[in-house]
Design a protein around this motif. Sequence first.
Motif, mmCIF file in Angstrom:
data_model
loop_
_atom_site.group_PDB
_atom_site.id
_atom_site.type_symbol
_atom_site.label_atom_id
_atom_site.label_comp_id
_atom_site.label_asym_id
_atom_site.label_seq_id
_atom_site.Cartn_x
_atom_site.Cartn_y
_atom_site.Cartn_z
ATOM 1 N N SER A 73 14.849 -26.864 8.380
ATOM 2 C CA SER A 73 14.440 -27.035 9.777
ATOM 3 C C SER A 73 15.401 -26.316 10.731
ATOM 4 C CB SER A 73 14.413 -28.514 10.117
ATOM 5 O OG SER A 73 15.696 -29.069 9.874
ATOM 6 N N MET B 242 25.057 -24.178 4.430
ATOM 7 C CA MET B 242 23.619 -24.275 4.182
ATOM 8 C C MET B 242 22.841 -23.784 5.397
ATOM 9 S SD MET B 242 21.221 -26.829 2.411
ATOM 10 C CE MET B 242 21.499 -28.545 2.628
ATOM 11 N N LYS C 1 35.332 -22.863 15.575
ATOM 12 C CA LYS C 1 35.990 -23.759 16.527
ATOM 13 C C LYS C 1 36.575 -24.954 15.779
ATOM 14 C CE LYS C 1 34.624 -26.687 20.330
ATOM 15 N NZ LYS C 1 33.390 -27.197 20.958
ATOM 16 N N ALA D 122 18.118 -26.905 11.895
ATOM 17 C CA ALA D 122 19.144 -27.860 12.333
ATOM 18 C C ALA D 122 20.116 -27.256 13.330
ATOM 19 C CB ALA D 122 19.897 -28.440 11.124
ATOM 20 N N LEU D 123 19.614 -26.455 14.256
ATOM 21 C CA LEU D 123 20.480 -25.954 15.323
ATOM 22 C C LEU D 123 20.710 -27.086 16.320
ATOM 23 C CD1 LEU D 123 18.783 -22.510 15.910
ATOM 24 C CD2 LEU D 123 20.807 -23.003 14.557
ATOM 25 N N TRP D 124 21.824 -27.012 17.048
ATOM 26 C CA TRP D 124 22.115 -28.065 18.029
ATOM 27 C C TRP D 124 21.540 -27.656 19.373
ATOM 28 C CZ3 TRP D 124 26.686 -26.356 15.189
ATOM 29 C CH2 TRP D 124 26.851 -27.100 14.011
ATOM 30 N N PRO D 125 20.557 -28.400 19.851
ATOM 31 C CA PRO D 125 19.812 -27.963 21.031
ATOM 32 C C PRO D 125 20.639 -27.958 22.315
ATOM 33 C CG PRO D 125 19.135 -30.163 20.363
ATOM 34 C CD PRO D 125 20.030 -29.644 19.297
ATOM 35 N N HIS D 126 21.755 -28.687 22.344
ATOM 36 C CA HIS D 126 22.530 -28.726 23.584
ATOM 37 C C HIS D 126 23.552 -27.600 23.656
ATOM 38 C CE1 HIS D 126 24.655 -30.915 20.497
ATOM 39 N NE2 HIS D 126 25.763 -30.773 21.171
ATOM 40 N N MET D 127 23.581 -26.753 22.643
ATOM 41 C CA MET D 127 24.550 -25.653 22.661
ATOM 42 C C MET D 127 23.827 -24.317 22.779
ATOM 43 S SD MET D 127 27.245 -26.565 19.684
ATOM 44 C CE MET D 127 27.760 -28.235 19.335
ATOM 45 N N PHE E 122 19.516 -24.709 6.859
ATOM 46 C CA PHE E 122 18.592 -25.817 6.644
ATOM 47 C C PHE E 122 17.149 -25.370 6.847
ATOM 48 C CE2 PHE E 122 22.620 -27.713 7.344
ATOM 49 C CZ PHE E 122 22.613 -28.887 6.601
ATOM 50 N N LYS F 152 19.949 -20.897 25.490
ATOM 51 C CA LYS F 152 19.878 -22.162 24.760
ATOM 52 C C LYS F 152 19.012 -21.905 23.525
ATOM 53 C CE LYS F 152 21.817 -25.513 27.211
ATOM 54 N NZ LYS F 152 22.618 -26.636 26.798
ATOM 55 N N ARG G 275 25.200 -18.693 11.932
ATOM 56 C CA ARG G 275 26.087 -19.846 12.004
ATOM 57 C C ARG G 275 26.685 -20.152 10.635
ATOM 58 N NH1 ARG G 275 23.627 -25.623 13.652
ATOM 59 N NH2 ARG G 275 22.720 -25.449 11.584
ATOM 60 N N ALA G 276 25.838 -20.057 9.607
ATOM 61 C CA ALA G 276 26.316 -20.358 8.260
ATOM 62 C C ALA G 276 27.255 -19.273 7.742
ATOM 63 C CB ALA G 276 25.133 -20.529 7.317
ATOM 64 N N TYR H 282 30.573 -22.509 16.101
ATOM 65 C CA TYR H 282 31.042 -23.888 15.929
ATOM 66 C C TYR H 282 31.971 -24.068 14.730
ATOM 67 C CZ TYR H 282 31.094 -28.948 15.948
ATOM 68 O OH TYR H 282 31.503 -30.251 15.987
ATOM 69 N N GLY H 283 31.585 -23.481 13.610
ATOM 70 C CA GLY H 283 32.405 -23.618 12.405
ATOM 71 C C GLY H 283 33.810 -23.075 12.604
ATOM 72 N N ASN I 141 28.779 -29.749 7.218
ATOM 73 C CA ASN I 141 28.722 -28.572 6.380
ATOM 74 C C ASN I 141 29.688 -27.480 6.857
ATOM 75 O OD1 ASN I 141 26.444 -26.039 5.601
ATOM 76 N ND2 ASN I 141 27.293 -27.441 4.120
ATOM 77 N N LEU I 142 29.860 -27.398 8.187
ATOM 78 C CA LEU I 142 30.755 -26.379 8.735
ATOM 79 C C LEU I 142 32.176 -26.909 8.882
ATOM 80 C CD1 LEU I 142 28.338 -24.857 11.360
ATOM 81 C CD2 LEU I 142 29.167 -23.776 9.287
#
Lengths: 365, 278
Positions: free
Chosen positions: A83, A79, A101, A85-90, A81, A130, A146-147, A98-99, B181-182
């Motif tokens: 918003s 999905m 990994k 929904a990214l991860w701010p610390h990465m 998203f 960032k 990412r998706a 990420y998927g 989801n991932l």
Amino acid sequence: MTRLHIENLQAKYGEKLILNNINLSVEEGEMIALLGPSGCGKTTLLNALCGFVPISQGDIFSGDRVITHLPAEKRNITMVFQSYALWPHMTVAENIGYGLKVRKVKRAEIQSRVNELLRIVKLDNLQDEKVTALSGGQRQRVALARALAIRPDVLVLDEPLSNLDAKVRLNVRHEIKALQKQLGFTSLIVTHDQEEALVMADKIAVLHKGEIVQVGTPEEIYNKPNSPFVADFMGAENRIEWPTEKDGFSDSSHKITLHQSSNNEPSNQPKQVYFRSENVILSTRQTNSKIQKEEGLILTGHIEQSAFFGSNYRISVRCGMHIIQVDHTSDLPMNTPVSLQVPNHALYIYDNIVENKVHQKSTVV
Amino acid sequence: MRFKASYNLWLIAPAALMVAVFFLYPLYFSLYSAITLDNGSFTLTHLEKAFELYSNDILFTIMLVCVSVFILAILSITIAATIALSPFKRITSLLGFLYRLPLFIPFIVTAQMMRTFLAKNGLMNNAFVEAGLLTPMETISLLGWSGIIITFVWKQMAFSTLLISGAMAALDESQIRAARNLGASKIRILFEVMLPQITPTLGVAMVLSTVTMMSVLSVPLMIGTGSPTMMSADMAFRVNSYGDYHVANALGLVSYLICAGLAWFYLRQSLKDKGAVA
Ligand SMILES: Nc1ncnc2c1ncn2[C@@H]1O[C@H](COP(=O)(O)OP(=O)(O)O)[C@@H](O)[C@H]1O
Ligand SMILES: [Mg+2]
């Protein structure tokens, strides 16, 4: 081949029925738009597909796999998203990779896939930023990359353009469509914007109060809306109820007639008539010759307001109790008496029965 | 402009005065007393004496607090994560209620409770004996360092879980969904998505818990076995038995420095993280 198949799906929040009797098939490589007003259950449908909302009835198939009750992490439907929904610390690269990994792909392989995706979404050289340092449009593309990174069976996008400003939105709209053509991924895109749906999708499913009311190609949906709701939602916002005795068409300057050459239905049967402002031909009384044939819907009235829309003027014409919106090339002074004609092919006429029970199309041309 | 500035000063004056009189002055005075003789001249003898007499206790205190904070962090994170990630809403809401209870129980009551629970013939051992798991001969008293740790963790867990749980709840739900989801498992989500984002809160919870543990008197007095004991007990002893405010204040200075060192470390760390983001 059918990539995603939804059968009689029903979903609830507690006791509240949100989605009911949803049937939809998405073919391999197809992009289907879920179109509907805010709150009609679009996000809930995507969440149900991804496994974030439990399904109370029905089945979901991904290829030949039944995924109805599979946990979210096993569905391979990704999905984008609303918003992001990214991860701010990465970093950008960490987000995108990420998927992979998680799937224990080798580091070198992740690196090359991430680079490939960065190139595809035109974010080369930003891999070490960032995500908090990116603009809205760039974040959107990171979310998309990412998706896509794990090559999902189906990509679902929840109002991907709603957080972007108008100009960027047009660009991104274009880019997503181009990417979809280029990579051929199967996708479901949610939007409340009919134009977005028309431009991007191969097929459109119109959602209303948790049910799909019409599925078809953009042309079908636009030209042959099967219900008053779809007609209204697709921009046919002028509405007249037939018969019109009580609508104030009694005096000589406000008249209404409906000529339908193709059939001779009794005209006293209650009907609703919808049409778009762009399909109304406006003529002032002097240029009355414009109305060539007594065909379609003909109204007379006077101008109440005029607004500049850039490419044209949106003119509000008072016809009895109704205010009809008309697109016209030039400005006209208030109170000018005018007549309006809407050709038969641009009229959407429905039997006037209680809405939402049966959507039955009646006589359109 | 000038009028405005002085006017604003008047507004904060009462608060500033309160802070100065009731907080800054006593703090200053206790630090001053730690490093001066009665005649006001500078000296290190109090500090030397404090170390000479109590270096074991200082080490003991540091060890106890470190172990407690470590266990505390693990348990609070576990509880908060269970509440945040578990799909069983009923059970987690019960857990969410239970973990808060110790918040409303004062330290001294906790200490008293633990004393009756952990002693050699206390509630816990009696229960084991009743259940036939132990004979009365085999029971051991958990009073002493282990009892102190258990009490600290038991009491502080509510507070730190509350903070951590709040931070986790404040995370954007869709970020967690995006990870699932991932294909990420719950454990991965906890360690790779949630914890990195709540480290500031975790830091605050642990620093504040450390300060609390360093300052509690009732627990070492009621659960400890006397020697070695914690610095707070030593301070009370110095004051009550000898009227020796200087050495007590010197010990206070040491515990103040330990907390300050921790706070500095924490601040530096969080500034570093911020710097990396910017
Ligand atoms: N978590 C929730 N709990 C209860 N009701 C919800 C929840 N999320 C959405 N709803 C309800 O479900 C309906 C559909 O919401 P949603 O799917 O978000 O609509 P859309 O995305 O089409 O705007 C709305 O009436 C909303 O109030
Ligand atoms: Mg939505």
